[in-house]
Motif scaffolding. Sequence first.
Motif, mmCIF file in Angstrom:
data_model
loop_
_atom_site.group_PDB
_atom_site.id
_atom_site.type_symbol
_atom_site.label_atom_id
_atom_site.label_comp_id
_atom_site.label_asym_id
_atom_site.label_seq_id
_atom_site.Cartn_x
_atom_site.Cartn_y
_atom_site.Cartn_z
ATOM 1 N N ALA A 131 48.895 -1.808 83.112
ATOM 2 C CA ALA A 131 49.832 -1.251 82.143
ATOM 3 C C ALA A 131 49.230 -1.360 80.747
ATOM 4 O O ALA A 131 48.856 -2.448 80.313
ATOM 5 C CB ALA A 131 51.158 -1.985 82.202
ATOM 6 N N GLN A 132 49.133 -0.254 80.066
ATOM 7 C CA GLN A 132 48.645 -0.252 78.698
ATOM 8 C C GLN A 132 49.821 0.082 77.791
ATOM 9 O O GLN A 132 49.943 1.182 77.266
ATOM 10 C CB GLN A 132 47.508 0.747 78.541
ATOM 11 C CG GLN A 132 46.297 0.368 79.349
ATOM 12 C CD GLN A 132 45.141 1.320 79.126
ATOM 13 O OE1 GLN A 132 45.256 2.324 78.444
ATOM 14 N NE2 GLN A 132 44.018 0.997 79.720
ATOM 15 N N ALA A 133 50.696 -0.892 77.667
ATOM 16 C CA ALA A 133 51.929 -0.718 76.905
ATOM 17 C C ALA A 133 51.908 -1.630 75.686
ATOM 18 O O ALA A 133 51.277 -2.682 75.696
ATOM 19 C CB ALA A 133 53.125 -1.062 77.782
ATOM 20 N N GLY A 143 61.036 -6.802 75.489
ATOM 21 C CA GLY A 143 59.836 -6.939 76.321
ATOM 22 C C GLY A 143 60.152 -6.841 77.801
ATOM 23 O O GLY A 143 59.440 -6.184 78.560
ATOM 24 N N THR A 144 61.234 -7.479 78.212
ATOM 25 C CA THR A 144 61.654 -7.416 79.614
ATOM 26 C C THR A 144 62.039 -5.991 79.999
ATOM 27 O O THR A 144 61.685 -5.511 81.081
ATOM 28 C CB THR A 144 62.830 -8.377 79.866
ATOM 29 O OG1 THR A 144 62.423 -9.701 79.518
ATOM 30 C CG2 THR A 144 63.266 -8.346 81.310
ATOM 31 N N TRP A 178 58.200 0.125 82.946
ATOM 32 C CA TRP A 178 56.839 0.422 83.369
ATOM 33 C C TRP A 178 56.636 0.098 84.852
ATOM 34 O O TRP A 178 55.927 0.817 85.549
ATOM 35 C CB TRP A 178 55.843 -0.339 82.509
ATOM 36 C CG TRP A 178 55.566 0.358 81.206
ATOM 37 C CD1 TRP A 178 56.398 0.419 80.123
ATOM 38 C CD2 TRP A 178 54.422 1.114 80.867
ATOM 39 N NE1 TRP A 178 55.827 1.157 79.128
ATOM 40 C CE2 TRP A 178 54.608 1.597 79.557
ATOM 41 C CE3 TRP A 178 53.254 1.421 81.535
ATOM 42 C CZ2 TRP A 178 53.655 2.383 78.915
ATOM 43 C CZ3 TRP A 178 52.309 2.200 80.884
ATOM 44 C CH2 TRP A 178 52.524 2.675 79.592
ATOM 45 N N SER A 179 57.265 -0.955 85.328
ATOM 46 C CA SER A 179 57.150 -1.294 86.753
ATOM 47 C C SER A 179 57.789 -0.219 87.617
ATOM 48 O O SER A 179 57.261 0.137 88.674
ATOM 49 C CB SER A 179 57.797 -2.649 87.028
ATOM 50 O OG SER A 179 57.114 -3.671 86.350
ATOM 51 N N ALA A 198 49.857 -4.640 86.526
ATOM 52 C CA ALA A 198 49.327 -5.790 85.785
ATOM 53 C C ALA A 198 49.561 -5.585 84.293
ATOM 54 O O ALA A 198 49.220 -4.544 83.744
ATOM 55 C CB ALA A 198 47.844 -5.948 86.068
ATOM 56 N N PHE A 199 50.142 -6.594 83.659
ATOM 57 C CA PHE A 199 50.408 -6.560 82.233
ATOM 58 C C PHE A 199 49.508 -7.574 81.545
ATOM 59 O O PHE A 199 49.108 -8.571 82.142
ATOM 60 C CB PHE A 199 51.882 -6.886 81.960
ATOM 61 C CG PHE A 199 52.824 -5.818 82.440
ATOM 62 C CD1 PHE A 199 53.219 -4.798 81.593
ATOM 63 C CD2 PHE A 199 53.300 -5.825 83.740
ATOM 64 C CE1 PHE A 199 54.073 -3.799 82.031
ATOM 65 C CE2 PHE A 199 54.151 -4.836 84.192
ATOM 66 C CZ PHE A 199 54.537 -3.819 83.338
#
Length: 46
Positions: free
Chosen positions: A6-8, A18-19, A25-26, A38-39
Amino acid sequence: MRIGAAQARPAWLNPTAGTKTVVQWSSRAADAGVELPAFPEAFLSG
């Protein structure tokens, strides 16, 4: 197993936002067939 990075942008010092970002994204990753998103380290700061 399909893994995605993940490029967030993190929401620094705002664990609620954030959550929410991680959940969104998930979900998007799962729709794309990713089994393990993966973060970056310390993505959920605060």
